[in-house]
Motif scaffolding. Sequence first.
Motif, short mmCIF file in Angstrom:
data_model
loop_
_atom_site.label_atom_id
_atom_site.label_comp_id
_atom_site.label_asym_id
_atom_site.label_seq_id
_atom_site.Cartn_x
_atom_site.Cartn_y
_atom_site.Cartn_z
N ALA A 188 -0.14 1.91 -3.45
CA ALA A 188 -1.07 2.51 -2.49
C ALA A 188 -2.47 1.95 -2.67
O ALA A 188 -3.20 1.74 -1.70
CB ALA A 188 -1.07 4.03 -2.65
N HIS A 189 -2.86 1.73 -3.92
CA HIS A 189 -4.17 1.12 -4.17
C HIS A 189 -4.26 -0.27 -3.52
O HIS A 189 -5.33 -0.66 -3.06
CB HIS A 189 -4.40 1.02 -5.67
N LEU A 190 -3.13 -0.98 -3.49
CA LEU A 190 -3.09 -2.30 -2.87
C LEU A 190 -2.89 -2.22 -1.36
O LEU A 190 -2.66 -3.23 -0.70
CB LEU A 190 -1.95 -3.13 -3.48
N LYS A 191 -2.96 -0.98 -0.81
CA LYS A 191 -2.81 -0.73 0.63
C LYS A 191 -1.46 -1.22 1.16
O LYS A 191 -1.34 -1.64 2.31
CB LYS A 191 -3.96 -1.38 1.41
N TRP A 192 -0.46 -1.21 0.29
CA TRP A 192 0.90 -1.58 0.67
C TRP A 192 0.94 -2.97 1.31
O TRP A 192 1.68 -3.20 2.26
CB TRP A 192 1.52 -0.53 1.59
#
Length: 995
Positions: A90-94
């Motif tokens: 999620a931190h990598l915005k998927w």
Amino acid sequence: MSAEAADREAATSSRPCTPPQTSWFEFVLEEALLEQHLQKPSPDPPPVQLIVQFLEQASKPSVNEQNQVQPPPDNKRNRILKLLALKVAAHLKWDLDVLEKSLSVPVLNMLLNELLCISKVPPGTKHVDVDLSSLPPTTAMAILLYNRWAIRTIVQSSFPVKQVKPGPPQLNVMNHIQQEKELTENILKVLKEQAADSILVLEGALKLNKDLYVHTISTLDLLAMEPGMVNGETESSTAGLKISAEEIQCQVCYDLGAIYFQQGSTNAAVHEKAKEKFFKTKELIAKNGSSSLHFTIDEERLAGYCQACEVLTSSSDDASQQATPYSKIHSCMKSGKYQDLVKIFLEDNLTLSLPEQFRQSVLRELFQKAQQGNDALDEVCFKVCVCNTICDVLQDRIIDIQFCQLFLKPSKEKIDFLLEVCSGSINLENASEELKRRMAAFLKNLCLGMEDLQFVFMISSHELFIKLLKDDERKLLIDQMRKRSPRINLCTKPVTSFYDIPASASVNIGQLEHQLILSVDPWRIRQILIELHGMTSERQFWTISNKWEVPNVYGNVILGIKDSLTRDLVYILMAKGFHCCAIKDFVHAKQLFAACLELVTEFSPKLRQVMLNEMLLLDIYTHEAGAGASGERPPSDLISRVRGYLEMRVPDIPLRQVIAEECVAFLLNWCENEYLTMQVPLPLVQTNPYVKLGQLLAATCKELPGPKESRRTAKDLWEVVVQICSVSNQHKRGNDRRVSLIKHRESTLGIMYRSELLSFIKKLREPLVLTTILSLFVKLHNVREDIVNDIAAEHISIWPSSIPNLQSVDFEAVAVTVKELVSYALTINANNHFWLIIQADIYFATNQYSAALHYYLQAGAVCSDFFNKMVPPDVYTDQVIKRMIKCCSLLNCHTQVAILCQFLREVDYKTAFKALQEQNSHDAMDSYYEYIWDVTILEYLTYLHHKRGETDKRQIAIKAIGQTELNASNPEEVLQLAAQRRKKKFLQAMAKLYF
């Protein structure tokens, strides 16, 4: 206390208390550190490898009190580990680009399945059956992410991958790599099966036309709370990271375009769909800008896709096709307009818009077509190569070796075209001094490299050369040439009168003879011969090349033709046709034979029948090399012509034995056993040895498998082959008055020589026929009295067990024949396990134990899907296992011997214990203990290591015994499954060693 610290303390205190275990404490600490890291305003993302660590920890199997392996428990620890992995994503915005680069297919599959699970997608539900518009935004987005990844993975798997150079072989590492490879292949297989559904899901997403949301760290935290604490926030339309409808459509269109483009390799119509999706992507990027996208798209790759789709979907008369040079070149290659292709390359030499790699790929394709027999392309290849070379010169690149090879023999036409390209590739008025210098250097070096001065004069007197080189440079070049050839007075003007010198009659005859040798066009050959006979009537032109050969049986008939022109023409056409057959150029051979048939039909019925017979043989060759090679049955008229030839009774027709041989082999290969057995005329069987042999083979194969009383034909075939392999004996009295026995190996008592029989068998391809004749020779080899190691073969029991006169059989020749036959059979089908066992037995009998093991293992691998299934017991018989045991023993691999002793129907404990007592073993020893399932052998190992004081090895043996699946109280099915699993792993490990 700061607000951030207070929030962290509150979050920590809200967690339920956990037992003070060290591993659990480290885990909670790691979670807290990760949360702090994710909340830091740092531009560097957390390491993606954390996802791998979390998921590996969460998916570790557990072991219960009975020491049984259990699937990973669904406890709080594992749920939090999975949640942490999702938080990193999620931190990598998927971003699938980032995730795919860093994570393997199995790990990313696990991660996205966890996303589906946490997004409330019911397990086992087909995504294609779900209405995306009725789902919560985050759930719909999770389904889209999974199906986009599935499509991208399928596309990525179709690209070639550079193999990583392996390090030193380590069994554990190799097993891990193999397991991951198998897991990836299984996932890809499932994704490919579901590809159509994934495409439908993504096509449906294009119709949504609404914004969606993807999970963030905060929404994942809400989902991890108790159900009563969520208050429906994650179900609302505002929870998570907003992804606009345009961005979704842009990315989905791109992914759909990629899968459609990949499918277009087998279905050209799909390229239209790919073109539509790629151009839609291009429009959306132009409208919204690439910087606004959460998921970046490689615009250079997109442009390449668009350009390829334009070329592949444009028709030859499409006006838009002329938009780019690529489209023009594709059209020219497709329609065969090669002169237009040369013009495009020449025009591009001014603009230099085509990449070097593209130019070289077009040239390679032209060379390949020229090598396939299209002689007209030789000139085109030269012209394109010249255009590419001048382009390289202007861009200061190294000149390709192909240009140097083509200019080994320059000609006036080649020099003229080269100068034309040089002039058309540079505009002297606008060109820079650097370009002029490069072109001048090229022309100067070209002159220095030529030996024929006339060609040097052509270049040095050209307008471009004079403009590019200054007076002092030209004088320097003349001095260099003078040093190379001091006796020649050079001038800068070409000697034009050289080309006007008339050639003498002998020169013209030599040139025509040279053309006659090279030509394969029947009408050109006829024209050349007419011209030659008009110049002189004293020469026999069929003798000018020692490569022109026709069979002696035809030569006397042809040389009896009275007219010299007709005699030369018939002989040369037939000789060239035979040469084309020998080099498998069947197209030209048919043209030559057809022209010869048309010619002889007018005056010689005998030669007409000869040519009909040769054209039949040519048609057999053509079918066997073309459609027959892919398993397509021959046309019925060809089979009828073959039968007609065998039954032909035309007197005084010269016949070649090879035609009858090929006809019989042709009928056997296409299972015309009924005709050979029942319909062949009896006189033909009595007079033609190949027909007799073919009839016996067909009848024997027809009766397999059959009762003993129906094996009469097998006995007849046996007697025929025994006679062929027998030699005549002569008695000779020496000076000492003793009688010595002389064996004449070239003489035969049979219907043909052994070498002729071997040559005939090597024309056969039908597996049953090959197996039959191979088993006959194996049986004949085994009949020998002094044989130590028998060779096993299929259907060996149908042959007689003895020979009345053993001394008359040349068993050395039989042994050589068996080796040659099995080698030939394996070229027909390298995966026939019975033939592989025969090859292994041969190596075993000749003491080549490593090679024997290779083929024994290969035989087992091909019939068990590389040991993933059980090897059939008729392949790994007790005899085969015992021979494998002996091979391992003689190779000093004693642990392997002990393991193989378990494979026997009755475990050979004596051999196993004796092998384990050996301390000088060349195999992996104790690392093989995990493959032993016989508890008695493991107990003996424990005792043996205890006796020797080898504590570490004793512990390994004890660990192997302690596995619950080997408990004697287990049901028989469990014990058999444990044995089968260890057999599989052991044989796969052995195969990696010996393959």
